[in-house]
Design a protein around this motif. Structure first.
Motif, PDB file in Angstrom:
ATOM      1  N   SER A  90       1.008  -1.102  -0.218  1.00  0.00           N
ATOM      2  CA  SER A  90      -0.692  -0.154   0.352  1.00  0.00           C
ATOM      3  C   SER A  90       0.701   1.318  -0.396  1.00  0.00           C
ATOM      4  O   SER A  90       0.440   2.383   0.663  1.00  0.00           O
ATOM      5  CB  SER A  90      -1.019  -0.109   1.329  1.00  0.00           C
ATOM      6  OG  SER A  90      -1.457  -1.241   1.010  1.00  0.00           O
ATOM      7  N   SER A  92       2.753   4.430  -2.736  1.00  0.00           N
ATOM      8  CA  SER A  92       1.734   5.246  -3.151  1.00  0.00           C
ATOM      9  C   SER A  92       2.710   5.420  -4.418  1.00  0.00           C
ATOM     10  O   SER A  92       2.752   5.323  -5.651  1.00  0.00           O
ATOM     11  CB  SER A  92       2.072   6.777  -3.282  1.00  0.00           C
ATOM     12  OG  SER A  92       2.462   7.514  -2.408  1.00  0.00           O
ATOM     13  N   ARG A  93       4.113   5.338  -3.887  1.00  0.00           N
ATOM     14  CA  ARG A  93       5.166   4.922  -5.222  1.00  0.00           C
ATOM     15  C   ARG A  93       6.016   4.133  -5.230  1.00  0.00           C
ATOM     16  O   ARG A  93       6.699   3.381  -4.343  1.00  0.00           O
ATOM     17  CB  ARG A  93       5.773   5.885  -5.371  1.00  0.00           C
ATOM     18  CG  ARG A  93       5.774   7.405  -5.765  1.00  0.00           C
ATOM     19  CD  ARG A  93       6.432   8.762  -5.279  1.00  0.00           C
ATOM     20  NE  ARG A  93       5.154  10.117  -6.039  1.00  0.00           N
ATOM     21  CZ  ARG A  93       4.454  11.131  -4.979  1.00  0.00           C
ATOM     22  NH1 ARG A  93       4.520  10.109  -3.758  1.00  0.00           N
ATOM     23  NH2 ARG A  93       4.028  11.823  -5.614  1.00  0.00           N
ATOM     24  N   LEU A 107       3.915   4.078 -10.455  1.00  0.00           N
ATOM     25  CA  LEU A 107       2.721   5.614  -8.687  1.00  0.00           C
ATOM     26  C   LEU A 107       1.268   4.277  -9.140  1.00  0.00           C
ATOM     27  O   LEU A 107       1.169   4.227  -9.765  1.00  0.00           O
ATOM     28  CB  LEU A 107       2.422   6.522  -9.878  1.00  0.00           C
ATOM     29  CG  LEU A 107       3.250   7.715  -9.120  1.00  0.00           C
ATOM     30  CD1 LEU A 107       4.586   7.617  -9.969  1.00  0.00           C
ATOM     31  CD2 LEU A 107       2.922   9.321  -9.555  1.00  0.00           C
ATOM     32  N   ALA A 108       0.995   3.956  -7.713  1.00  0.00           N
ATOM     33  CA  ALA A 108      -0.489   3.319  -7.545  1.00  0.00           C
ATOM     34  C   ALA A 108      -0.971   4.055  -7.779  1.00  0.00           C
ATOM     35  O   ALA A 108      -2.083   2.966  -8.942  1.00  0.00           O
ATOM     36  CB  ALA A 108       0.104   2.920  -6.193  1.00  0.00           C
ATOM     37  N   LYS A 109      -1.907   5.253  -8.373  1.00  0.00           N
ATOM     38  CA  LYS A 109      -2.349   6.000  -8.920  1.00  0.00           C
ATOM     39  C   LYS A 109      -2.385   5.956 -10.545  1.00  0.00           C
ATOM     40  O   LYS A 109      -3.639   4.940 -10.597  1.00  0.00           O
ATOM     41  CB  LYS A 109      -2.542   6.893  -8.440  1.00  0.00           C
ATOM     42  CG  LYS A 109      -1.614   8.343  -9.206  1.00  0.00           C
ATOM     43  CD  LYS A 109      -1.802   9.767  -9.334  1.00  0.00           C
ATOM     44  CE  LYS A 109      -0.565  10.565 -10.069  1.00  0.00           C
ATOM     45  NZ  LYS A 109      -0.913  12.025  -9.815  1.00  0.00           N
ATOM     46  N   ASP A 110      -1.725   5.665 -11.440  1.00  0.00           N
ATOM     47  CA  ASP A 110      -1.665   5.047 -12.144  1.00  0.00           C
ATOM     48  C   ASP A 110      -2.057   3.945 -12.946  1.00  0.00           C
ATOM     49  O   ASP A 110      -2.689   3.249 -13.224  1.00  0.00           O
ATOM     50  CB  ASP A 110       0.005   5.494 -13.321  1.00  0.00           C
ATOM     51  CG  ASP A 110       0.035   6.942 -13.149  1.00  0.00           C
ATOM     52  OD1 ASP A 110      -0.829   7.396 -12.773  1.00  0.00           O
ATOM     53  OD2 ASP A 110       1.866   7.691 -12.875  1.00  0.00           O
ATOM     54  N   PHE A 112      -3.696   2.197 -10.863  1.00  0.00           N
ATOM     55  CA  PHE A 112      -5.660   2.094  -9.576  1.00  0.00           C
ATOM     56  C   PHE A 112      -6.252   2.103 -10.993  1.00  0.00           C
ATOM     57  O   PHE A 112      -7.137   1.768 -11.595  1.00  0.00           O
ATOM     58  CB  PHE A 112      -5.658   3.041  -9.099  1.00  0.00           C
ATOM     59  CG  PHE A 112      -7.063   2.965  -8.601  1.00  0.00           C
ATOM     60  CD1 PHE A 112      -7.294   1.380  -8.120  1.00  0.00           C
ATOM     61  CD2 PHE A 112      -8.336   4.225  -8.455  1.00  0.00           C
ATOM     62  CE1 PHE A 112      -9.000   1.204  -7.800  1.00  0.00           C
ATOM     63  CE2 PHE A 112      -9.267   3.786  -8.380  1.00  0.00           C
ATOM     64  CZ  PHE A 112      -9.923   3.165  -7.844  1.00  0.00           C
ATOM     65  N   ARG A 113      -5.171   2.972 -12.262  1.00  0.00           N
ATOM     66  CA  ARG A 113      -6.359   3.961 -13.257  1.00  0.00           C
ATOM     67  C   ARG A 113      -6.648   3.167 -13.953  1.00  0.00           C
ATOM     68  O   ARG A 113      -7.590   3.090 -15.104  1.00  0.00           O
ATOM     69  CB  ARG A 113      -5.580   5.679 -13.496  1.00  0.00           C
ATOM     70  CG  ARG A 113      -6.297   5.673 -15.089  1.00  0.00           C
ATOM     71  CD  ARG A 113      -6.145   7.031 -15.169  1.00  0.00           C
ATOM     72  NE  ARG A 113      -5.935   8.102 -13.723  1.00  0.00           N
ATOM     73  CZ  ARG A 113      -4.494   8.691 -13.575  1.00  0.00           C
ATOM     74  NH1 ARG A 113      -3.680   7.722 -13.453  1.00  0.00           N
ATOM     75  NH2 ARG A 113      -4.740   8.987 -13.101  1.00  0.00           N
ATOM     76  N   LYS A 114      -5.025   2.433 -14.330  1.00  0.00           N
ATOM     77  CA  LYS A 114      -4.999   1.326 -15.882  1.00  0.00           C
ATOM     78  C   LYS A 114      -5.713   0.132 -15.599  1.00  0.00           C
ATOM     79  O   LYS A 114      -6.568  -0.053 -16.066  1.00  0.00           O
ATOM     80  CB  LYS A 114      -3.826   1.046 -16.013  1.00  0.00           C
ATOM     81  CG  LYS A 114      -2.927   2.007 -17.075  1.00  0.00           C
ATOM     82  CD  LYS A 114      -3.006   1.817 -18.065  1.00  0.00           C
ATOM     83  CE  LYS A 114      -2.606   2.895 -19.022  1.00  0.00           C
ATOM     84  NZ  LYS A 114      -2.643   2.486 -20.346  1.00  0.00           N
TER      85      LYS A 114
END
Length: 289
Positions: A90, A92-93, A107-110, A112-114
């Motif tokens: 967990s 973020s990077r 990046l975790a957000k990238d 998650f988006r994919k």
């Protein structure tokens, strides 16, 4: 009359504190302490002022997370394993390592988006969202690093030593904490655990890990009667304070010293014995009796 006296007294105290200009950093710190003592500034303000002064003098090596504690993504692992590791830790990077080379940052957000869009099905899809790693030398001053973070909007840097090898990791949060103190988040308790997964079957282990916890986690049966911690156990086995790069093989695992002072070992790396070889490094491997 009393109000006037109080006001005069406060001005007198303030004037006394700042009556002389500081001629050195030490003078400035003493002046700030005097201001706190006389009630001009509170303890939090004093701590932050001291933190700002320390940041201007400290270097990246003083606060970085050492390499053995970095949560890396191993590019050779299957995609499913990589995603499971990210979910478990967990962060973020994540720096991505391929063999011994850092090839990018995820990046975790990238991710998650994919995943939400159904566009992350292969390792090639993951490689497509690698971001360029930001490397900084160990000797870089923290105030300069903070300015770079602000200008680049990059919140993480990978620290390299004089040979260009990965030595650690530093984030903007690490720098800010030098000024305002520890910033706790929902993952801090997990990150402070004695045993942390790195990549694959490799773990970082604090020397203060209790013997019963170590045995239970790694499914070994080291003698718990000798000492309370794994650091103490290894000191007994070696017959001296363990030094960096020394290794001890037992019950199918190898414990390698990665951080130590003159008085004690502080951090170990634990991996299966079959993958214990470390490229380009020598270590003393002792078999348990």
């Amino acid at each position: 009359m009393s109000d006037s006296s109080s006001g005069s007294s406060w001005l007198d105290r303030l004037g006394k504190v700042f009556s002389d200009e500081p001629e050195s950093r030490e003078d400035l710190v003493e002046m700030m302490r005097a201001a706190h003592h006389h009630g001009v500034i509170d303890a939090d303000a004093l701590a932050m002022i001291q933190g700002v002064l320390e940041v201007s003098e400290s270097r990246v090596r003083d606060i970085m997370v050492p390499r053995p504690q970095i949560e890396l993504i191993d590019a050779s692992e299957p995609l499913e394993g990589i995603l499971e590791d990210m979910l478990e830790s967990s962060h973020s990077r994540y720096p991505v390592i391929d063999d011994t080379k850092i090839v990018g940052v995820v990046l975790a957000k990238d991710v998650f988006r994919k995943v939400v869009k159904g566009e992350l099905n292969t390792k090639e899809d993951l490689q497509a969202i690698y971001r360029e790693p930001n490397f900084v030398p160990e000797s870089k001053r923290l105030n300069v690093l903070l300015r770079d973070f602000k200008e680049s909007r990059n919140h993480m840097a990978l620290v390299v030593d004089e040979y260009g090898e990965l030595a650690g990791l530093v984030t903007i949060e690490d720098v800010i904490e030098q000024i305002v103190g520890d910033i706790e988040d929902e993952h801090d308790e997990e990150e402070s655990a004695n045993i942390q997964k790195r990549t694959g079957e490799i773990f970082s282990v604090s020397a203060f890990t209790p013997m019963d916890e170590f045995n239970r986690f790694f499914k070994v049966q080291l003698d718990e009667d000798l000492t309370e911690t794994i650091g103490g156990f290894l000191a007994i086995q070696f017959g001296h304070v363990p030094a960096v790069a020394e290794e001890f093989a037992v019950d199918g695992i190898v414990i390698r010293v990665v951080k130590a002072s003159e008085r004690r070992a502080e951090l170990f790396e634990v991996r299966p014995a079959k993958s214990a070889a470390v490229d380009g490094e020598e270590g003393l491997v002792q078999q348990a009796l």
